[in-house]
Design a protein around this motif. Structure first.
Motif, short mmCIF file in Angstrom:
data_model
loop_
_atom_site.label_atom_id
_atom_site.label_comp_id
_atom_site.label_asym_id
_atom_site.label_seq_id
_atom_site.Cartn_x
_atom_site.Cartn_y
_atom_site.Cartn_z
N ARG A 143 32.18 -5.37 34.96
CA ARG A 143 32.30 -4.42 33.86
C ARG A 143 31.09 -4.48 32.93
NH1 ARG A 143 38.15 -6.90 32.72
NH2 ARG A 143 36.78 -8.68 33.04
N THR A 144 30.52 -5.68 32.77
CA THR A 144 29.36 -5.83 31.88
C THR A 144 28.07 -6.08 32.65
OG1 THR A 144 29.66 -8.22 31.68
CG2 THR A 144 30.88 -6.82 30.13
N ASN A 145 28.22 -6.41 33.95
CA ASN A 145 27.09 -6.77 34.81
C ASN A 145 26.41 -8.05 34.38
OD1 ASN A 145 26.03 -5.88 37.28
ND2 ASN A 145 24.13 -5.23 36.29
N GLU A 146 27.08 -8.84 33.54
CA GLU A 146 26.53 -10.13 33.11
C GLU A 146 26.77 -11.18 34.19
OE1 GLU A 146 27.99 -11.32 29.34
OE2 GLU A 146 27.07 -9.65 28.26
N GLU A 147 25.76 -11.98 34.44
CA GLU A 147 25.79 -12.99 35.49
C GLU A 147 25.67 -14.38 34.87
OE1 GLU A 147 24.00 -11.58 39.25
OE2 GLU A 147 22.79 -13.41 39.10
N SER A 148 26.63 -15.28 35.14
CA SER A 148 26.64 -16.61 34.56
C SER A 148 26.59 -17.65 35.68
CB SER A 148 27.89 -16.84 33.71
OG SER A 148 27.98 -15.87 32.69
N GLU A 149 25.58 -18.49 35.67
CA GLU A 149 25.44 -19.51 36.70
C GLU A 149 26.57 -20.53 36.58
OE1 GLU A 149 21.95 -22.28 38.74
OE2 GLU A 149 21.54 -21.20 36.86
N ILE A 150 27.10 -20.98 37.73
CA ILE A 150 28.17 -21.97 37.76
C ILE A 150 27.69 -23.20 38.52
CG2 ILE A 150 30.00 -20.26 37.57
CD1 ILE A 150 30.40 -20.43 40.59
N GLY A 151 28.53 -24.24 38.55
CA GLY A 151 28.16 -25.50 39.17
C GLY A 151 28.04 -25.41 40.68
N SER A 152 27.34 -26.38 41.25
CA SER A 152 27.13 -26.41 42.70
C SER A 152 28.35 -26.92 43.45
CB SER A 152 25.94 -27.31 43.03
OG SER A 152 24.77 -26.84 42.43
N PRO A 169 37.20 -10.53 45.42
CA PRO A 169 38.53 -10.13 45.91
C PRO A 169 38.76 -8.64 45.73
CG PRO A 169 38.72 -11.13 43.74
CD PRO A 169 37.27 -11.25 44.14
N ARG A 170 39.65 -8.09 46.56
CA ARG A 170 39.98 -6.67 46.47
C ARG A 170 41.16 -6.41 45.50
NH1 ARG A 170 38.25 -2.75 50.00
NH2 ARG A 170 37.03 -3.41 51.80
N PHE A 171 42.22 -7.21 45.63
CA PHE A 171 43.47 -6.83 44.98
C PHE A 171 43.98 -7.86 43.97
CE2 PHE A 171 43.55 -5.41 49.49
CZ PHE A 171 43.28 -4.07 49.26
N ALA A 172 43.62 -9.13 44.12
CA ALA A 172 44.14 -10.18 43.25
C ALA A 172 43.13 -11.31 43.20
CB ALA A 172 45.49 -10.68 43.75
N ASP A 173 43.23 -12.15 42.18
CA ASP A 173 42.32 -13.28 42.05
C ASP A 173 42.36 -14.15 43.29
OD1 ASP A 173 42.18 -12.22 39.54
OD2 ASP A 173 42.73 -14.05 38.46
N MET A 174 41.26 -14.81 43.57
CA MET A 174 41.22 -15.78 44.66
C MET A 174 40.38 -16.97 44.23
SD MET A 174 38.59 -14.16 47.47
CE MET A 174 36.83 -14.01 47.16
N SER A 175 40.54 -18.09 44.94
CA SER A 175 39.71 -19.27 44.67
C SER A 175 38.55 -19.30 45.65
CB SER A 175 40.53 -20.55 44.76
OG SER A 175 40.95 -20.79 46.09
N VAL A 176 37.43 -19.82 45.18
CA VAL A 176 36.24 -19.98 46.01
C VAL A 176 35.74 -21.40 45.84
CG1 VAL A 176 33.89 -19.20 46.44
CG2 VAL A 176 35.63 -17.54 45.79
N ALA A 177 35.75 -22.18 46.91
CA ALA A 177 35.30 -23.57 46.87
C ALA A 177 33.87 -23.66 47.39
CB ALA A 177 36.21 -24.46 47.72
N VAL A 201 39.50 -10.03 40.02
CA VAL A 201 39.27 -8.76 40.71
C VAL A 201 38.12 -7.96 40.09
CG1 VAL A 201 41.60 -8.51 41.62
CG2 VAL A 201 41.10 -7.71 39.31
N HIS A 202 37.77 -8.28 38.85
CA HIS A 202 36.64 -7.59 38.21
C HIS A 202 35.36 -8.44 38.26
CE1 HIS A 202 39.29 -4.47 36.85
NE2 HIS A 202 40.06 -5.34 36.22
N GLN A 203 35.39 -9.45 39.11
CA GLN A 203 34.23 -10.34 39.21
C GLN A 203 33.69 -10.36 40.63
OE1 GLN A 203 36.25 -13.96 37.65
NE2 GLN A 203 34.64 -14.01 36.10
#
Length: 596
Positions: free
Chosen positions: A508-517, A470-478, A525-527
């Motif tokens: 900010r940390t460049n850490e990548e965490s795998e999430i569910g399918s 997102p550019r300006f505010a949080d958003m959901s991603v399905a 906004v920082h992700q």
């Protein structure tokens, strides 16, 4: 020749061809109308819609460039329209998205316009458009974990009249605008779909007026007979017999903890020119949204068959009447009983059914096909939130910004931008610029992934990696991604494609965490959400691939030097862009691979 055939108007073959092409031109005009006038990006850039023409007695006449998952069941929807309405008249239009009475899934809003010439209902113009939002309980038209249609929450219209005398029935419009999160976007797409069907109506009337009703009726019957002769002739090149194949959809955590098997038995009568597909040996419907509807069970099977036939065989009632699909009630690849959810009936299991159908038939013909990548992951996710640039108005849209590796075949490498198997390569990829203009997102990267297409004599299509947020505010991603546990399989010794991958990265940390399918995830906004879609399966043994093609793959970045050596058995001399195939060392490597 039957008595009915003898009574027909004699139709010159040239006239037959001219009218057939004119019908296709009508469909393309319908398609262009929808493409240019739609509101949402899923229609105007990805082109997730299809147009078809059905005869007045509910036989599929023509499909032009419609997505396979959309159009092969069009006649089921017109049958419902005819059954529920005894007073159909010129100027009517019907909205149909009911998966229990002929539609694909609830997200595909279909406008049906009956076409009258005089007092006779000769055709129905059909325009089907995937919606960004349909009133589901979550901001997504795909809900894999919905236990039933009530939890899904979609508005369902079983061939509901939305126009009378060419005017909207305002009650239906108001109902949709109150329940859909993006009412103006939906209404714009509704008008575009309606306009497409009305263009079809106008042009079909002009066609009949030009050639005469008797000639057009003769054309319809001769076109079906010609198409039937074409598929019967093509099937003579197959080997008669019964062929079985199986594949598996990934587990659904919390619902099904093991892979979900999809089985098929195909019986080919090459001499008689018939094919029968039995889907009854499969599990019952699940309390989940991945069950197929009758339309998608049939159209996915038919698509798998057409994928191993001549590409220019017409796709209509004439060819389909040579195909018999055996289904059973309450089966995951059969037809559901209300209120079973089939929210995702146009993807996932449907993709698997296409793959397994073409795999089974690859045993009966020299033209075999592996499995294509099937993964509605990060690049095809549904995004939703509030747009601060436009007064905090809500937005919902499905992205189509990755490629999905196509299946390799006995003749060619997999198509890079094939998309999921149900789209048949006809779904377009979004314009990044238009997506960023329409929605408050930024897309940082889209890049092909080396070694992701299944290795083989012919290589599967590659995966792509995407990063956006997102550019300006949080958003959901399905996301609702298959092909992590069970990647696309190769055929005839070909290797599987790459599994999908989805993660969240903190910028900010460049850490990548795998999430569910599967799930709806919040992206701040920082992700960034990061995804790699599924690669296509390879065809044939990798060490049979032409070394010159492996060299080209290395130079183009599709294959690494390590993979070229260890998997394809190709050795090189030189370095950088000056490398060349070492024929002697390659022969040695391939002998070692073949004897391993």
């Amino acid at each position: 020749m039957t008595e009915k055939q003898k009574e027909r108007v004699a139709l010159d073959p040239t006239v037959l061809a001219v009218i057939a092409n004119r019908v296709d031109a009508i469909l393309r005009e319908m398609t262009n109308t929808l493409l240019r006038s739609g509101r949402s990006a899923i229609l105007t850039t990805a082109r997730d819609f299809s147009c078809s023409i059905v005869t007045g007695d509910n036989r599929l006449l023509a499909t032009a460039e419609g997505l396979p998952v959309h159009i092969f069941g069009s006649h089921l929807q017109t049958e419902t329209m005819m059954k529920l309405h005894q007073d159909i008249a010129p100027g009517d239009a019907f909205l149909h998205n009911d998966p229990y009475s002929g539609n694909t899934h609830a997200a595909d809003h279909t406008i049906l316009v009956p076409v009258f010439v005089g007092d006779k209902h000769m055709f129905t113009a059909v325009a089907k458009a995937h919606q960004a939002d349909i009133g589901n309980s979550q901001p997504s038209t795909y809900m894999p974990t919905a236990k039933d249609v009530y939890e899904e929450g979609a508005l369902i219209f079983p061939a509901t009249r939305v126009q009378r005398n060419y005017s909207d029935i305002d009650d239906i419009i108001r109902l949709c605008r109150l329940r859909i999160r993006v009412p103006d976007q939906w209404y714009g797409d509704y008008l575009a779909t309606l306009g497409s069907a009305r263009i079809g109506e106008r042009r079909l009337i002009e066609l009949v007026e030009k050639y005469g009703q008797e000639t057009i009726e003769a054309f319809v019957e001769e076109w079906f007979d010609y198409s039937e002769r074409r598929i019967a002739h093509a099937l003579k090149g197959f080997k008669s017999g019964t062929y079985s194949a199986s594949t598996a959809h990934d587990p659904l955590p919390g619902i099904v903890e093991e892979s979900i098997p999809i089985n098929i038995t195909a019986t080919v009568d090459a001499e008689g020119g018939h094919i029968e597909i039995d889907l009854r040996d499969n599990i019952d419907c699940l309390e989940a949204g991945i069950n197929l509807s009758r339309a998608t069970s049939v159209n996915s099977t038919v698509t798998g068959i057409f994928n191993v036939l001549d590409a220019d065989i017409p796709h209509n009632h004439g060819t389909i009447r040579r195909i018999k699909v055996l289904l059973r009630e309450n089966c995951i690849v059969g037809y559901p009983i209300h209120p079973t959810s089939c929210s995702m009936a146009t993807s996932n299991v449907a993709d698997r059914l296409i793959n397994v159908t073409q795999s089974a038939l690859s045993q009966a013909t020299e033209f075999g096909v592996a499995e294509g990548g099937a993964s509605l992951g990060a690049g095809t996710a549904v995004i939703a939130g509030k747009d601060k640039r436009r007064g905090n108005t809500p937005f919902v849209n499905q992205l189509v910004v990755t490629a999905m590796g196509g299946a390799a075949s006995a003749m060619a490498d997999g198509w890079l931008t094939m998309g999921v198997p149900v789209t048949g390569g006809l779904l377009l990829r979004d314009s990044v610029e238009i997506d960023e203009l329409k929605y408050p997102i930024i897309i940082d990267k889209i890049v092909a992934v080396a070694d992701s297409g299944g290795a083989g004599k012919y290589r599967g299509g590659a995966s792509t990696r995407i990063e956006y947020g997102p550019r300006f505010a949080d958003m959901s991603v399905a996301v609702m991604a298959d092909s992590k546990i069970n990647p696309a399989r190769g055929a005839r010794g070909g290797l599987p494609g790459r599994p999908h991958y989805i993660a969240l990265r903190d910028n900010r940390t460049n850490e990548e965490s795998e999430i569910g399918s599967f799930g709806v995830f919040n992206v701040g906004v920082h992700q960034r959400i990061v995804g790699i879609d599924a690669g296509g399966g390879g065809f044939g043994n990798p060490w049979e691939r032409d070394p010159a093609r492996v060299l080209e793959d290395v130079l183009e970045g599709w294959v690494t030097l390590e993979c070229a050596s260890n998997v394809y058995g190709v050795a090189f001399s030189g370095s950088g862009d000056k490398i060349a195939v070492d024929d002697q060392q390659t022969e040695l490597l391939r002998r070692q691979l073949a004897s391993a």
